[in-house]
Design a protein around this motif. Structure first.
Motif: not given
Lengths: 498, 636
Positions: A336-357
């Motif tokens: 879960h440490g790896l997967i949740a990190a990856a998922l939050f990081f993935s959402v972060g990638i989108l957020y950096d680009r569009t500023h929406s979650r």
């Protein structure tokens, strides 16, 4: 006493943060040297801990690399040491930290230097938690970690950051205060706060229940268990990407680690007594959080609730007291440490680009972000526990373990696996598939080289441990056997005394 | 060699995908060639097994080791897995070739081929497993590839929904399957087939308390395993995903939803015959579910208009046949039907794909008709496929389907007789709806307004080649393999891979049971010709007179609507309720928000105490002083 490697790993980030503090940026320019120093520090630390793992002896259950220093003479010792369980969490911490540092490069726009300092200091505290063999030292590290996290949410967070930061602080502090009282009580009862001593002494039965509850209140909040989980979605939503990643990947694991190291070891009788409580809360957490996750409109909140559900499996596994359950829960925490990190990081990638979650502001991303979509697919599948990913190994072992102790609980928990598939796939469909929902999405770029390197590392690990979890399992076998033995001995003794 | 069979498709999937940068053709070539080699090797393994008895277990490495829970990755070759290897790799190779032509205009060819190869890999892993966990890995893996392929056209919302539905319904089945595995491990201490099967006879009378109910251990294990099989093989209650899965490209339907993946459930039951044989209750349950599915799916297929959905329901119904064959203990006949069915059903799907392709993605059979002159090769292969499916004498389905009915009757039990009756009745229905499809598609008047008839062309050789290979299979696979797989000496082939507790007795079979099915299916041809071509008004009248039944069938017995109301809605509502009412209105309101509100309130009150007037403070001081004084006076 050889080279104090544990202290080095703990305090290296602290020293690194001091150097980050010394760096200076030209006006209107990004502070590159701060980034370099932090990356260097955290990567060196990772290799140090890899070396630690390499030189770790997995045939003995004794604590290794023990360091002892008298702090307040005769009362508190600064005592460090690790066994098979702690070493894996140290590795997880030192792996996730450089990833967080790299992720800051794009996402943190203001006060970058201060942010990096906070992350490095946080690393020190987190590793400290996993190494401490003295209750007071443990408590200090455990609590001190709150401060940088509080600042990360409160300063770099989203619009409701103050509310979330306070909620986070309030919940965790409330639990911890009780633990502090319990630690003082333990000192008065057995005369020491050295964990290895306490293991041998066996705290009298009548005290165990209250002490267990006090520790429980702290770990349950950290983990988090239902119903004290509500700080987590808010904290995640408002925290910056790196904050969410650390929170999900490591801070939550402190709760599970605490149960393993302290609750079971020091209070075996109470642990057995409170199994029904833990099972009930865990099953509620799994089903309740999964259902809530299904209806979320905010991606980070959805993943936060899924974390609550996944942590439910962890507590179930720990309190089965059998080998599959315990080992499964550790694998589940790491994965879960790896997967949740990856998922939050993935959402972060989108957020950096569009500023929406918000989920509804996306759709059809696969058309413009094929690489991103590929990685997200793997993490989604890992999160729903597809065989061949590390998520499956943990979840399945836990359920095998739980099935040994209680059919009903195991079956109810298994329904969480169905729900996990529902909310994760539905999320993926709404964000990734379909036609491009608005024109802004057409312009955004696919993952850059930093992001790609992070995603590929996490993907590799998730899949590798899915097919070959042996390196992890081998490390914990002996320690887990020892834990189970001690527990069984204590229970047997209690029965004889009766 | 055994390793190559399993891993070549994986290699094909990965390298095929990444070689897309060198052009679509290379990537298609890599995927196709690796699966084809795998097919040839499988044939060799099968041959070696049959004639030289070369079976064995090839260990790869240890997967999980936790206490007694030890699981290996391995390749287990025995008669059952070797025949499955042949079916899977052969059909897969043909579908790969076919896809080169069929997906010609699609921009995502490499991805498509890669998914197909990936699916093949998972399916092979499933088949060659020597333990339940590796089986489960393949099981969920094929589910994943099925999900990816159904949703291949990701821009279509309906395709995405169908993909999720397929995955979720399968997950429900897998949930049961997993519980079966937990039970097995708990009581037998192993998840390895052979270690388990050896112990089973000792546990025949073991009773356990399961959720407060006293049940037989073997029965409950079988039932849970069978729930998994029901999900994957789209049996009654868990069938709803299969028709929707037709949203995927047609080669996918041929490979996954006809020939291979959906038969995994049948394979599972055959594989577990050493457990199922010890529980009559579980076997009866399997037989009943199989029968209900067979009739149900055939009845729905009668009135559907989408060419692929008709074939999908037909698949569902044929899977029902396989299950009730297994339920009466004739596992080898079930696998034989699986074997022949793979050929003619893949043929039908690929043939219908050829039609759809030529008609610019038209799938409604009402918009077809009279195509036989335009596409003679497709027509003839579809007709052969239909003849084989309906059990026309001497084609593949004739041997396997009639064998099921005969074995059912010969078992001499009540459930066997019912099964034989259901089998005959369903065979008749099958013939009607299959010929309906042929007549409405290829005969009668051309009905499509969107496309001019002159624009229709026969498909190219890349599409027709696999069709002709499958035609051979549909014609000869029954005749050639029947003695060998279900003849009198069938145990020479199956050896110990399938366990039979009872003997079969064929001596008392009456003659009528042997001829009734062929007669029925042959008479169905003119009957459906009359109904669907000659006298369509009669049909309209029947439709009007029994509209209720018609609607009932057309809406697939209202399963989707019922599930939506009973499951999907309540679950969503519960989610919203827990979120809004549970988290926000209860926990937060009385927890952190409540506490902070109270603290604010108290501090507001406390602020009021600090008025700033000296006389207020002096008064409070005086009050405190006098209180202290009183206290001291009283207590000293």
């Amino acid at each position: 006493m050889n080279f104090p490697i544990l202290s080095s790993i703990i305090f290296l980030p602290l020293i690194g943060s001091f150097f980050v503090f010394l760096t200076k940026a030209e006006k209107n320019e990004r502070n590159k040297s701060a980034i370099y120093v932090s990356i260097f520090t955290s990567v060196v630390n990772f290799f140090l801990s890899l070396f630690l793992w390499y030189s770790f002896d997995n045939t003995t259950s004794d604590f290794q690399f023990v360091e002892e220093l008298n702090w307040i003479s005769g009362i508190i010792k600064f005592k460090l040491g690790i066994d098979g369980i702690s070493i894996l969490f140290i590795l997880l911490t030192t792996l996730i930290t450089p990833i967080c540092v790299i992720s800051c490069i794009n996402s943190i726009k203001s006060r970058l230097k201060e942010f990096l300092i906070a992350i490095l200091i946080l690393e020190t505290f987190m590793i400290g938690v996993f190494c401490s063999l003295d209750l007071v030292i443990f408590y200090l590290f455990f609590e001190a970690g709150l401060i940088p996290m509080f600042l990360i949410i409160g300063i770099w967070g989203g619009p409701r950051k103050v509310y979330s930061a306070f909620k986070f602080f309030l919940f965790t502090l409330l639990g911890s205060v009780l633990m502090l009282v319990a630690i003082i009580a333990i000192y008065w009862i057995v005369g020491t706060t050295d964990v290895t001593e306490i293991y041998k002494i066996q705290i009298p039965k009548e005290f165990q229940y209250l002490l267990w509850l006090a520790f429980f209140s702290s770990f349950a909040v950290k983990l988090p268990m239902w119903p004290v989980h509500t700080w987590l979605p808010d904290a995640h939503v408002e925290a910056p990407t790196a904050g969410s990643v650390i929170l999900a990947a490591i801070l939550l694991k402190m709760g599970g680690y605490g149960f393993l190291r302290f609750s079971i070891g020091m209070f075996p009788i109470a642990s057995e007594y409170f199994v029904p409580l833990i099972f009930t809360l865990s099953v509620i957490a799994i089903i309740y959080a999964s259902l809530v996750a299904l209806m979320q409109e905010d991606m980070k909140k959805l993943i936060a609730y899924s974390s609550v559900a996944h942590m439910g499996f962890v507590t179930l596994g720990i309190f089965t007291f059998n080998k599959q359950g315990l080992e499964g829960s550790i694998i589940q925490m790491l994965s879960h440490g790896l997967i949740a990190a990856a998922l939050f990081f993935s959402v972060g990638i989108l957020y950096d680009r569009t500023h929406s979650r918000l989920i509804k502001s996306y759709g059809g991303l696969v058309n413009s972000l094929p690489k991103y979509s590929f990685f997200l697919m793997i993490f989604v599948l890992a999160s729903l526990g597809l065989p061949g990913t590390s998520g499956f190994v943990g979840e399945f072992l836990v359920l095998v373990g739980v099935f040994k102790s209680n059919f009903l609980v195991a079956i109810l928990a298994s329904t969480g696996v169905i729900l996990a598939a529902a909310y994760m796939l539905w999320l993926y469909k709404r964000v990734i598939f379909g036609n491009v929902s608005n024109n802004d999405l057409k312009k955004i770029s696919d993952v850059n080289i930093y992001e790609f390197s992070i995603l590929i590392i996490l993907t590799t690990l998730v899949i590798f441990f899915g097919f070959y979890p042996d390196p992890l399992l081998k490390t914990i076998h002996v320690s887990i056997d020892n834990l189970i033995n001690n527990y069984n001995l204590a229970i047997a003794k209690a029965v004889v005394l009766k | 060699m055994e390793y190559l069979i399993v891993f070549l498709p994986l290699v094909g999937a990965i390298f095929g995908y990444f070689s897309k940068y060198f052009g679509d053709l290379i990537s298609q070539f890599i995927a196709t060639i690796s699966v084809s080699i795998s097919a040839i090797l499988s044939a060799i393994v099968f041959y070696n097994g049959v004639f030289y008895n070369q079976y064995g277990n090839y260990l790869i490495y240890e997967w999980i080791n936790s206490g007694k829970f030890i699981v290996d990755w391995s390749i287990y070759i025995d008669p059952l897995s070797s025949i499955m290897l042949v079916v899977v790799t052969l059909v897969s190779a043909l579908v790969h070739i076919y896809s080169i032509g069929y997906m010609n205009h699609d921009p995502h060819k490499p991805r498509f081929m890669s998914y197909l190869s990936l699916f093949t890999f998972f399916m092979l892993v499933l088949v060659v497993s020597d333990n339940f966990l590796q089986l489960f890995f393949g099981w969920e893996g094929v589910g994943l590839s099925s999900y990816l392929l159904i949703g291949f056209w990701y821009k279509k919302n309906s395709a995405n929904n169908a993909a999720i539905k397929a995955f979720l319904v399968n997950r429900v089945g897998d949930f049961g399957f997993a519980i079966g595995i937990f039970l097995i491990f708990l009581f037998f201490g192993t998840v390895n087939y052979n270690e388990l099967f050896q112990q089973v006879p000792n546990f025949v009378n073991t009773e356990i308390i399961f959720l407060g109910i006293n049940v037989n251990l073997i029965t409950i294990i079988c039932l849970f395993l069978f729930i998994g099989a029901m999900g994957k093989s789209a049996q009654f209650f868990l069938h709803t995903w299969l028709p929707d899965a037709m949203e995927g490209p047609t080669p996918v339907s041929a490979l996954i939803h006809a020939a291979t993946m959906v038969t995994a459930g049948v394979f599972l039951v055959a594989r577990c015959s050493p457990i199922f044989e010890y529980s009559q209750f579980a076997l009866n349950f399997v037989a009943i579910i199989g029968m209900v599915t067979a009739v149900f799916a055939a009845s729905v297929a009668l009135v559907q208009n989408d060419i692929k959905k008709i074939i999908a329901y037909s698949t569902c119904s044929q899977l029902g046949y396989m299950f009730f064959a297994a339920g009466i203990g004739a596992y080898h006949v079930a696998i034989f039907h699986l074997f022949t069915h793979a050929f003619f059903k893949a043929l039908l799907f690929l043939g219908s794909g050829s039609v759809i392709h030529s008609l610019n993605d038209e799938q409604d059979i009402n918009n077809m008709g009279g195509l036989w002159k335009k596409m003679p090769y497709t027509w003839i292969s579809m007709v052969i496929g239909t003849l084989a499916l309906t059990g026309f004498p001497f084609l593949a389905g004739f041997y396997s389907k009639d064998a099921i009915i005969e074995f059912a009757y010969a078992s001499g039990t009540q459930i066997g007789y019912i099964a034989a009756g259901v089998g005959i009745f369903t065979a008749f229905l099958t013939a009607i709806y299959s010929w309906r499809l042929i007549f409405k598609t290829f005969h009668g008047k051309y009905n499509n307004k969107k496309l001019n008839k002159t624009e229709i062309h026969e498909s190219g050789p890349v599409i027709l080649l696999p069709l002709s290979a499958l035609v051979l299979g549909a014609v000869f696979s029954g005749f050639l393999f029947k003695d060998f797989l279900i003849g009198n000496n069938f145990l020479d082939f199956w050896k110990s891979s399938i366990f039979f507790a009872k003997e079969f007795n064929h001596s008392h079979l009456p003659n009528w049971i042997l001829i009734i099915t062929p007669i029925l299916v042959v008479t169905a041809i003119p009957l459906s010709y009359y109904l669907y071509i000659r006298h369509t008004k009669l049909l309209e009248k029947i439709k009007e007179n029994s509209n209720l039944i018609y609607q009932f069938l057309l809406n697939k017995w209202y399963f989707d609507e019922i599930y939506e109301k009973l499951l999907v809605k309540p679950i969503k509502n519960a989610g919203s309720f827990f979120w809004k009412k549970g988290d926000e209105k209860t926990i937060d309101r009385f927890g952190p928000d409540g506490i902070s509100k109270i603290i604010k309130l108290i501090s507001k009150k406390a602020v009021k105490l600090q008025t700033g007037y000296i006389f207020d403070y002096a008064f409070v001081m005086l009050l405190g002083f006098s209180l202290l004084l009183t206290f001291f006076i009283i207590y000293t």
